[in-house]
Design an enzyme around this catalytic site. Structure first.
Site, short mmCIF file in Angstrom:
data_model
loop_
_atom_site.label_atom_id
_atom_site.label_comp_id
_atom_site.label_asym_id
_atom_site.label_seq_id
_atom_site.Cartn_x
_atom_site.Cartn_y
_atom_site.Cartn_z
N TYR A 109 0.88 -1.15 0.00
CA TYR A 109 0.00 0.00 0.00
C TYR A 109 0.92 1.20 0.00
O TYR A 109 1.86 1.25 0.77
CB TYR A 109 -0.90 -0.05 1.23
CG TYR A 109 -2.23 0.61 1.03
CD1 TYR A 109 -3.14 0.11 0.09
CD2 TYR A 109 -2.60 1.73 1.76
CE1 TYR A 109 -4.36 0.71 -0.09
CE2 TYR A 109 -3.82 2.32 1.58
CZ TYR A 109 -4.71 1.82 0.66
OH TYR A 109 -5.93 2.42 0.47
N TRP A 111 1.89 3.99 1.07
CA TRP A 111 2.22 5.02 2.05
C TRP A 111 3.59 4.82 2.72
O TRP A 111 3.94 5.58 3.61
CB TRP A 111 1.15 5.05 3.14
CG TRP A 111 -0.14 5.62 2.68
CD1 TRP A 111 -1.30 4.95 2.43
CD2 TRP A 111 -0.43 7.00 2.39
NE1 TRP A 111 -2.28 5.80 2.01
CE2 TRP A 111 -1.78 7.08 1.99
CE3 TRP A 111 0.32 8.18 2.45
CZ2 TRP A 111 -2.39 8.27 1.63
CZ3 TRP A 111 -0.28 9.37 2.09
CH2 TRP A 111 -1.63 9.41 1.69
#
Length: 799
Positions: A109, A111
């Site tokens: 993901y 981030w």
């Protein structure tokens, strides 16, 4: 020592190394509103939860693959890098050979880092694609519903999400903002890739100075900062669609809608109008109908509709509203409301989606594509909507609908996760724990001992952005920032690129993965390609790499500050049609209607969510929990930083409770409370506040999941709300997540000494035994042996 430039998802800043290995952090000098998250950087860098050496779960090291029942419960054995890499490479090769590359799930993901090269998701996906392919995920937890709906109704999700009307246009022209979900100031400090100048707080101040009124439609008063002229409509959570339909009904009933715009720029209005006035189902969607659903007076609803029609009005919806059951409906209904007003494409009017959800929505920086790591095509076609990870692992081979197609979950045997923390993002963490017990092997790259790392078999310590070189910048950022290495890696941590390059060497495709370049050479190469393309397009003339690196940043070319969404389309729908079947905004979609989905009909509609006050489920769990984004960290990042730790109450995450609800349960400010439903429970510290609707709790996401041993369903000692939320899709159309709301009960903790918070310490780490070439035989198969078929999962009460 001199300051060193860098950037992050919460913005650009300067780092000054200290002699003791720590750092001092200073905001970028040009940032008018630096992020408060900067306060968490220094303390998290050397926190005791850093993963310092490669580690293997004891049960997997002893028993081999297929021993997942011990994940999240067993100690780890620290091993050498050579042994850890050999184990991972052996498992990748075995699973690919025996089950095919689709049996590998490439979890990530985006981030993990604002860096363009050391972007964990890009590195892992490049590696796995060159390895032979992998099962991937699609869309996001933040926008999984809207990313499927918007292309069907306006033709292009990116146009709405990335090219929204700019804040200067809104400040100059808008007289009324109807903000469903508000404009939460805490969220505007975060943007993928970061921003050098946080401008949204300044624009909100300008709105206040201009006297622009904001109708805040939210159960939480803090969803709009103090300052702008505010009319707070504390709606019942999950009922925004009913309010939007009633507002639209009022416009039509009183002749205030724009018939010409509806005829020229939309498709399907007559179908929606029949639904609004009750001809379709016998129930007019008027203010009297909506009032008891929304918890607002009918005359207040009618008065708002009249004000909207009388002035230049912007209808905006935060991303949070679509992270719920039937999350397509508030986005579609808000679009229909804006169409009825007829102001779409006019400066300061129309529709917006995401103001206050991310720092770059409405920002004025250039929309330039920044340097990026090239991605080879994935040879495997299988993918899942990202919020269906537990279903993937629990139900291999099962069919499911998605965006008008029928798909089948592949049989995943190995999960390789780098960047991201599913035990933060996902819902119903008790169910996710059961799902994570199913794969034969779980490999995780992590800087910290998060819950995801604790539920892995092999944990590889990854560096943070301050421990490597990169460059970064965000969408609509004003600068490309050179990210200088500020400190040496903690312990034996390595970059994701170095980890994957070593695995590629063992698996025989290192030349294809690295292309013979070091990380610094990659930076020079990617920057050079980008600069050459910019010059060819006449979009700018970046300096040579050496000068850019020495200067620490390069200011990107500017663009006009004012921008209006759908202006060209409104001016001439024939010359500038939308990429929908009709070329217009589809207020009724024949394509969606043809799917026959009971949870997503062919036009915006009120679908009563199963978890809201007044439903049968509320008899046992009468409080509606809002699990929104935190103000003191980015998702779960920096939860061990100073800002997040200072905000804890009673040593746990703080839950906001209305005074009436607290008094009814004998709860005082600062008390330890237990929040629970049938899915799980968590402990939190009570914070009494009248800035939320009675019957509503606010418990932000991101507290590291800390399940108390022996509790089932799990009791999280730290206050993670996803112990309580439902792992159900928004609809069969989008399969988006539904993590925003959950019905719960709250009580003061009276169980004696509460269980301690343990996630601020690493798990039990055992010394490395004598080297061995592979796990010894035990309950599970050793690498290289065929695995027996897995038993079917236990029946589940909620599917």
């Amino acid at each position: 020592m001199s300051d060193r430039p860098t950037t992050s998802h919460w913005g650009a800043f300067r780092v000054r190394p200290r002699p003791d290995g720590g750092v001092l952090v200073e905001p970028h000098p040009d940032d008018p509103a630096p992020s408060p998250l900067l306060a968490g950087v220094a303390g998290s860098l050397h926190h005791r939860t850093r993963v310092r050496r490669p580690a293997v779960r004891e049960g997997w090291l002893r028993g081999g693959p297929g021993t997942g029942a011990g994940r999240g419960r067993e100690p780890f054995v620290e091993v050498s890098w050579e042994r850890a890499l050999d184990l991972v490479a052996g498992e990748l090769a075995r699973v690919k050979r025996e089950f095919g590359p689709q049996a590998v799930f490439g979890g990530s993901y985006g981030w993990a880092s604002a860096g363009r090269f050391h972007h964990a998701q890009s590195q892992l996906h490049r590696f796995l694609a060159l390895f032979g392919g992998y099962t991937s995920s699609r869309n996001s937890y933040s926008l999984g519903t809207s990313l499927v709906l918007l292309p069907r109704v306006v033709g292009d999700a990116e146009a709405v999400l990335r090219a929204a009307s700019s804040w200067p246009t809104i400040v100059r022209h808008t007289r009324l903002i109807v903000a469903f979900g508000g404009v939460p100031a805490k969220n505007v400090y975060v943007t993928p890739g970061g921003v050098t100048r946080h401008t949204t707080p300044g624009f909100l101040a300008e709105l206040a100075a201009a006297g622009t009124e904001v109708a805040l439609v939210s159960p939480l008063r803090d969803d709009l900062p103090d300052g702008p002229v505010t009319d707070w409509l504390p709606v019942v959570p999950g009922t925004d669609t009913a309010l939007m339909l009633a507002l639209t009904h009022t416009l039509v009933a009183e002749g205030l809608h724009d018939r010409a715009f509806l005829a020229r720029c939309t498709s399907g209005w007559p179908v929606l109008e029949r639904y609004l006035d009750g001809r379709a189902d016998g129930t007019p969607k008027d203010a009297d109908w909506a009032a008891p659903i929304c918890g607002l007076a009918a005359e207040r609803i009618r008065a708002l509709a009249r004000r909207m029609a009388a002035t230049r009005t912007l209808v905006t919806v935060t991303w949070s509203l679509q992270r719920a059951r039937y999350g397509e409906q508030p986005v579609w209904a808000a679009l229909a409301l804006a169409c009825a007003l007829g102001q779409i494409g006019l400066p300061g009017g129309g529709f917006g989606h995401g103001y206050g959800s991310m720092g770059d929505v409405g920002d004025t920086g250039p929309a330039l594509r920044l340097p990026f790591l090239p991605q080879p095509a994935n040879p495997v076609e299988e993918f899942i909507p990202c919020a269906r990870i537990a279903d993937l692992l629990l139900h291999p081979g099962e069919e499911y609908p998605y965006d008008g197609t029928t798909r089948r979950y592949p049989d995943v045997r190995l999960v390789h996760w780098a960047g991201g923390n599913p035990f933060h993002h996902h819902q119903d963490l008790g169910r996710l724990r059961r799902a994570f017990a199913r794969p034969e092997t779980v490999v995780v790259h992590e800087p910290h001992w998060t819950a995801t790392a604790r539920h892995a078999d092999i944990v590889l310590p990854a560096t943070t952005p301050l421990e490597r070189e990169d460059f970064g910048g965000g969408r609509r950022d004003t600068h490309l920032v050179a990210m200088h290495r500020a400190v040496d890696p903690v312990g034996e941590a390595r970059d994701d690129h170095a980890i994957l390059a070593a695995l590629a060497e063992r698996l025989g495709f290192a030349p294809e993965f690295t292309e013979g370049r070091t990380p610094r050479q990659w930076l020079e190469h990617l920057y050079g390609q980008w600069a050459e393309q910019l010059r060819a397009d006449g979009a700018g003339d970046p300096p040579p790499f050496d000068r850019f690196w020495a200067d620490g940043e390069w200011q990107l070319p500017g663009q006009p500050a004012e921008r209006t969404l759908f202006a060209e389309f409104r001016a001439d729908p024939e010359r500038h049609p939308l990429a929908t079947p009709s070329g217009r905004i589809e207020l009724h979609s024949p394509a969606i209607a043809a799917l026959g989905l009971p949870d997503c009909p062919g036009h915006p509609a009120w679908l009563d969510p199963p978890e809201r006050p007044g439903t049968p489920a509320a008899r046992r769990h009468p409080l509606l929990l809002v699990a929104n984004q935190p103000a003191t960290r980015l998702h779960s990042q920096l939860d061990v930083g100073a800002a997040s730790l200072a905000d804890k109450v009673a040593g746990r995450e703080a839950v906001e409770v209305h005074p009436d609800d607290a008094a009814a349960r004998s709860v005082a400010d600062g008390d330890l409370v237990r929040i629970f439903n049938d899915r799980g429970a968590c402990l939190a510290g009570a914070r009494i506040s009248d800035r939320l609707r009675p019957g509503v709790l606010r418990l932000p996401t991101g507290a590291w999941f800390d399940p108390v041993p022996g509790t089932e369903p799990p009791l999280c000692a730290h206050g993670n709300p996803n112990a309580l939320t439902a792992d159900l899709p928004s609809s069969r159309l989008s399969q988006g997540c539904t993590g925003q709301h959950a019905l719960v009960q709250l009580e003061r903790w009276t169980g004696g000494d509460p269980p301690p918070v343990t996630v601020h310490h690493p798990p039990v780490l055992l010394p490395c035994p004598d080297p061995a070439p592979s796990p010894t035989p035990g309950p599970g198969p050793t690498p290289g042996t065929r695995t027996a078929p897995r038993p079917d999962p236990a029946p589940e009460a909620v599917r």
